[in-house]
Design a protein around this motif. Structure first.
Motif, PDB file in Angstrom:
ATOM      1  N   MET A  23       0.860  -1.180   0.000  1.00 55.84           N
ATOM      2  CA  MET A  23       0.000   0.000   0.000  1.00 55.84           C
ATOM      3  C   MET A  23       0.894   1.227   0.000  1.00 55.84           C
ATOM      4  O   MET A  23       1.882   1.282   0.736  1.00 55.84           O
ATOM      5  N   TRP A  24       0.544   2.210  -0.798  1.00 57.74           N
ATOM      6  CA  TRP A  24       1.309   3.452  -0.898  1.00 57.74           C
ATOM      7  C   TRP A  24       0.361   4.616  -0.643  1.00 57.74           C
ATOM      8  O   TRP A  24      -0.831   4.532  -0.908  1.00 57.74           O
ATOM      9  N   PRO A  26       0.278   9.221  -0.615  1.00 58.31           N
ATOM     10  CA  PRO A  26       0.937  10.390  -1.219  1.00 58.31           C
ATOM     11  C   PRO A  26       2.147  10.835  -0.392  1.00 58.31           C
ATOM     12  O   PRO A  26       2.197  10.630   0.818  1.00 58.31           O
ATOM     13  N   ALA A  27       3.102  11.437  -1.077  1.00 58.08           N
ATOM     14  CA  ALA A  27       4.266  11.995  -0.388  1.00 58.08           C
ATOM     15  C   ALA A  27       3.789  12.997   0.663  1.00 58.08           C
ATOM     16  O   ALA A  27       2.824  13.733   0.445  1.00 58.08           O
ATOM     17  N   GLY A  28       4.433  12.977   1.801  1.00 61.50           N
ATOM     18  CA  GLY A  28       4.091  13.930   2.848  1.00 61.50           C
ATOM     19  C   GLY A  28       2.900  13.529   3.695  1.00 61.50           C
ATOM     20  O   GLY A  28       2.408  14.335   4.486  1.00 61.50           O
ATOM     21  N   MET A  29       2.422  12.301   3.543  1.00 60.96           N
ATOM     22  CA  MET A  29       1.288  11.854   4.353  1.00 60.96           C
ATOM     23  C   MET A  29       1.673  11.959   5.838  1.00 60.96           C
ATOM     24  O   MET A  29       2.770  11.558   6.213  1.00 60.96           O
ATOM     25  N   PRO A  30       0.809  12.480   6.664  1.00 62.02           N
ATOM     26  CA  PRO A  30       1.128  12.608   8.087  1.00 62.02           C
ATOM     27  C   PRO A  30       1.470  11.252   8.719  1.00 62.02           C
ATOM     28  O   PRO A  30       0.821  10.229   8.436  1.00 62.02           O
ATOM     29  N   ALA A  31       2.509  11.252   9.555  1.00 60.52           N
ATOM     30  CA  ALA A  31       3.001  10.016  10.166  1.00 60.52           C
ATOM     31  C   ALA A  31       1.923   9.295  10.967  1.00 60.52           C
ATOM     32  O   ALA A  31       1.885   8.061  10.976  1.00 60.52           O
ATOM     33  N   ASP A  32       1.028  10.030  11.631  1.00 58.08           N
ATOM     34  CA  ASP A  32      -0.007   9.362  12.422  1.00 58.08           C
ATOM     35  C   ASP A  32      -0.975   8.589  11.527  1.00 58.08           C
ATOM     36  O   ASP A  32      -1.443   7.509  11.902  1.00 58.08           O
ATOM     37  N   ILE A  33      -1.234   9.086  10.341  1.00 59.83           N
ATOM     38  CA  ILE A  33      -2.109   8.372   9.398  1.00 59.83           C
ATOM     39  C   ILE A  33      -1.391   7.143   8.861  1.00 59.83           C
ATOM     40  O   ILE A  33      -1.983   6.065   8.750  1.00 59.83           O
ATOM     41  N   VAL A  34      -0.105   7.286   8.553  1.00 65.80           N
ATOM     42  CA  VAL A  34       0.693   6.145   8.090  1.00 65.80           C
ATOM     43  C   VAL A  34       0.680   5.047   9.153  1.00 65.80           C
ATOM     44  O   VAL A  34       0.442   3.870   8.845  1.00 65.80           O
ATOM     45  N   ARG A  35       0.907   5.417  10.398  1.00 67.99           N
ATOM     46  CA  ARG A  35       0.915   4.423  11.492  1.00 67.99           C
ATOM     47  C   ARG A  35      -0.451   3.758  11.649  1.00 67.99           C
ATOM     48  O   ARG A  35      -0.537   2.549  11.882  1.00 67.99           O
ATOM     49  N   LYS A  36      -1.519   4.517  11.522  1.00 63.81           N
ATOM     50  CA  LYS A  36      -2.877   3.957  11.667  1.00 63.81           C
ATOM     51  C   LYS A  36      -3.171   2.971  10.543  1.00 63.81           C
ATOM     52  O   LYS A  36      -3.654   1.862  10.794  1.00 63.81           O
ATOM     53  N   ILE A  37      -2.879   3.344   9.321  1.00 63.77           N
ATOM     54  CA  ILE A  37      -3.113   2.444   8.184  1.00 63.77           C
ATOM     55  C   ILE A  37      -2.256   1.193   8.327  1.00 63.77           C
ATOM     56  O   ILE A  37      -2.722   0.068   8.110  1.00 63.77           O
ATOM     57  N   ASN A  38      -1.001   1.384   8.726  1.00 64.93           N
ATOM     58  CA  ASN A  38      -0.105   0.244   8.901  1.00 64.93           C
ATOM     59  C   ASN A  38      -0.627  -0.690   9.987  1.00 64.93           C
ATOM     60  O   ASN A  38      -0.661  -1.921   9.795  1.00 64.93           O
ATOM     61  N   ALA A  39      -1.043  -0.152  11.115  1.00 66.67           N
ATOM     62  CA  ALA A  39      -1.555  -0.978  12.219  1.00 66.67           C
ATOM     63  C   ALA A  39      -2.801  -1.743  11.787  1.00 66.67           C
ATOM     64  O   ALA A  39      -2.936  -2.942  12.073  1.00 66.67           O
TER      65      ALA A  39
END
Length: 92
Positions: A23-24, A26-39
């Motif tokens: 899953m990818w 956009p560049a600059g996605m907020p880290a908290d959103i990245v962590r939530k999607i990853n979790a």
């Protein structure tokens, strides 16, 4: 494609390659959103039903943090650069 040589048959040593899907965002996605999607993704992939379905389709899951995935991508880019260079393939 029986007439297409494998990488080893074409003379490329250590040219292993695995297909993976990720899953990818956009560049600059907020880290908290990245962590939530990853979790959430890791939780879904750990579900026995999902894991079984994917295994039955011939897929192995890779449980990775965003940092581990980033490291994998960098490693793959280095490996493919080496393979392309060894094969004499240049950007066009």
């Amino acid at each position: 494609m029986p007439d297409v040589p494998t990488m080893a048959e074409a003379g490329v040593k250590n040219g292993e390659s695995a297909l993976w899907v990720a899953m990818w965002g956009p560049a600059g996605m907020p880290a908290d959103i990245v962590r939530k999607i990853n979790a959430d993704t890791r939780k879904a992939l750990a579900d026995p039903g999902v894991k079984s379905k994917l295994a039955n389709l011939g897929n192995d899951t890779m449980d990775m943090s965003p940092e581990q995935f980033s490291k994998l991508v960098r490693s793959e880019m280095e490996d493919y650069s080496r393979v392309l260079k060894a094969a004499g393939i240049r950007p066009q």
